[in-house]
Enzyme design. Structure first.
Site, PDB file in Angstrom:
ATOM      1  N   ASN A 148      -8.217  -3.145  -6.465  1.00 42.69           N
ATOM      2  CA  ASN A 148      -7.479  -3.962  -5.496  1.00 42.69           C
ATOM      3  C   ASN A 148      -8.423  -4.700  -4.554  1.00 42.69           C
ATOM      4  O   ASN A 148      -8.196  -5.871  -4.210  1.00 42.69           O
ATOM      5  CB  ASN A 148      -6.513  -3.096  -4.696  1.00 42.69           C
ATOM      6  CG  ASN A 148      -5.312  -2.643  -5.503  1.00 42.69           C
ATOM      7  OD1 ASN A 148      -4.970  -3.249  -6.515  1.00 42.69           O
ATOM      8  ND2 ASN A 148      -4.681  -1.574  -5.075  1.00 42.69           N
ATOM      9  N   SER A 166       1.263   4.051 -12.320  1.00 40.50           N
ATOM     10  CA  SER A 166       2.032   4.270 -11.096  1.00 40.50           C
ATOM     11  C   SER A 166       3.152   3.239 -11.045  1.00 40.50           C
ATOM     12  O   SER A 166       2.997   2.135 -11.569  1.00 40.50           O
ATOM     13  CB  SER A 166       1.150   4.116  -9.855  1.00 40.50           C
ATOM     14  OG  SER A 166       0.053   5.005  -9.899  1.00 40.50           O
ATOM     15  N   GLY A 187      -2.499  -1.674  14.744  1.00 39.84           N
ATOM     16  CA  GLY A 187      -3.752  -2.403  14.716  1.00 39.84           C
ATOM     17  C   GLY A 187      -4.872  -1.574  14.120  1.00 39.84           C
ATOM     18  O   GLY A 187      -4.670  -0.842  13.150  1.00 39.84           O
ATOM     19  N   ASP A 195      -6.512  -1.819   1.206  1.00 38.08           N
ATOM     20  CA  ASP A 195      -7.482  -2.443   0.298  1.00 38.08           C
ATOM     21  C   ASP A 195      -7.735  -3.900   0.690  1.00 38.08           C
ATOM     22  O   ASP A 195      -8.865  -4.380   0.607  1.00 38.08           O
ATOM     23  CB  ASP A 195      -6.962  -2.373  -1.142  1.00 38.08           C
ATOM     24  CG  ASP A 195      -6.763  -0.949  -1.629  1.00 38.08           C
ATOM     25  OD1 ASP A 195      -7.549  -0.072  -1.224  1.00 38.08           O
ATOM     26  OD2 ASP A 195      -5.822  -0.709  -2.405  1.00 38.08           O
TER      27      ASP A 195
END
Length: 310
Positions: free
Chosen positions: A43, A92, A228, A255
């Site tokens: 990713n 997945s 954040g 990612d």
């Protein structure tokens, strides 16, 4: 153009569906179907390439699903270096229930890795050519807890900055080697490392600085979800609030954050600006459905909305 290598020990084929409503027992008809190569490092490579960098994916894969993963990576136009394993690559899947807006995610543990397989992976990393090596993802069954520490030592001997994003034994074992260039734990992962709850901003800052002062990591970026993120380095800590966006899925946010931050560092930006760019990418990722990651145009647009760091 910055060249990175990513390491994914437990990749996956990510399948995403949209359904009207989830029921037990009954057959559920899907409205759409998406397939993508996944796993932390893969990713990261996908987002890094979208931003304009070059990335080579190093990963362990096997079985017919491993061949399918190769094909998906080729379709993404990503360079790849596959270490063959005997077990099949995991699949997945996520289902978005339209009625509630909730997402249901199913993630198997992945195949057990044999000693000769993970040793082959280490041997190949001794010859990797890159400006950063980014290892992202958990350790699959069979790989020792100090694996990322071994990778860190190899990279240190070659003066290649090593970036780590993992959890559990992968995170604690990797940090044991020390001198990690960048580590990006969530607040929960940092609390587990610290061995205590981090229920205040002060305790969070202290735990992050402990990693810096103990020379385990030069830079620590703690992701706090919709609140954040916090950055810690030798100059201290600073917090930046998240950009407010409509959340569609949390898949790939971490990612995307990591890919953008490494991209900024590779471009020679200050660590603070790279950190802000990472925050923008994390926000861009949650705007998209679970089968996608951060979009380049969204990242740059949101980057202009991230507050400056004083």
């Amino acid at each position: 153009m910055t060249q990175i290598a990513t390491l994914t020990l437990n990749p996956t084929i990510d399948v995403a569906y949209e359904v009207d409503r989830v029921f037990h027992t009954r057959k559920i008809r899907t409205n759409s179907e998406f397939y993508a190569p996944g796993g932390g490092g893969i990713n990261v490579a996908r987002v890094f390439a979208r931003l304009g960098g070059q990335a080579t994916c190093h990963y362990l894969a096997g079985g017919v699903t491993g061949a399918a993963l190769d094909n998906l990576l080729d379709r993404q136009g990503l360079s790849r270096n596959r270490v063959a394993i005997s077990g099949p690559t995991r699949i997945s899947f996520a289902a978005l229930e339209r009625e509630s807006g909730k997402e249901f995610r199913f993630v198997p543990p992945g195949p057990a890795i044999l000693p000769e397989e993970w040793r082959e992976c280490l041997a190949r990393l001794r010859d990797v050519e890159c400006e950063f090596l980014v290892a992202s993802g958990s350790l699959p069954p069979g790989i020792p807890g100090d694996f990322y520490a071994r990778v860190a030592s190899i990279m240190a001997s070659r003066r290649i900055p090593f970036v780590l994003d993992s959890s559990g034994a992968g995170l604690s074992g990797g940090l044991a080697a020390g001198a990690i260039h960048l580590v990006t734990p969530s607040i929960g992962e940092l609390a587990q490392l610290a061995g205590r709850p981090l229920d205040s901003r002060e305790s969070l800052r202290a735990a992050a600085m402990d990693l810096v002062r103990s020379n385990k990591a030069r830079n620590v970026a703690v992701t706090l979800g919709h609140e954040g993120a916090l950055l810690a380095d030798a100059s201290g800590t600073r917090f930046v609030p998240a950009v407010k966006v409509v959340t569609r899925s949390a898949v790939g946010a971490g990612d995307s954050f990591l890919a953008a931050m490494v991209y900024g560092m590779g471009e020679g930006w200050t660590i603070d600006d790279a950190f802000r760019f990472g925050l923008a990418a994390g926000a861009a990722a949650v705007m998209n459905p679970g089968h996608d990651l951060a979009d380049k145009d969204d990242v740059w647009r949101l980057y202009r909305q991230v507050p400056d760091i004083d």
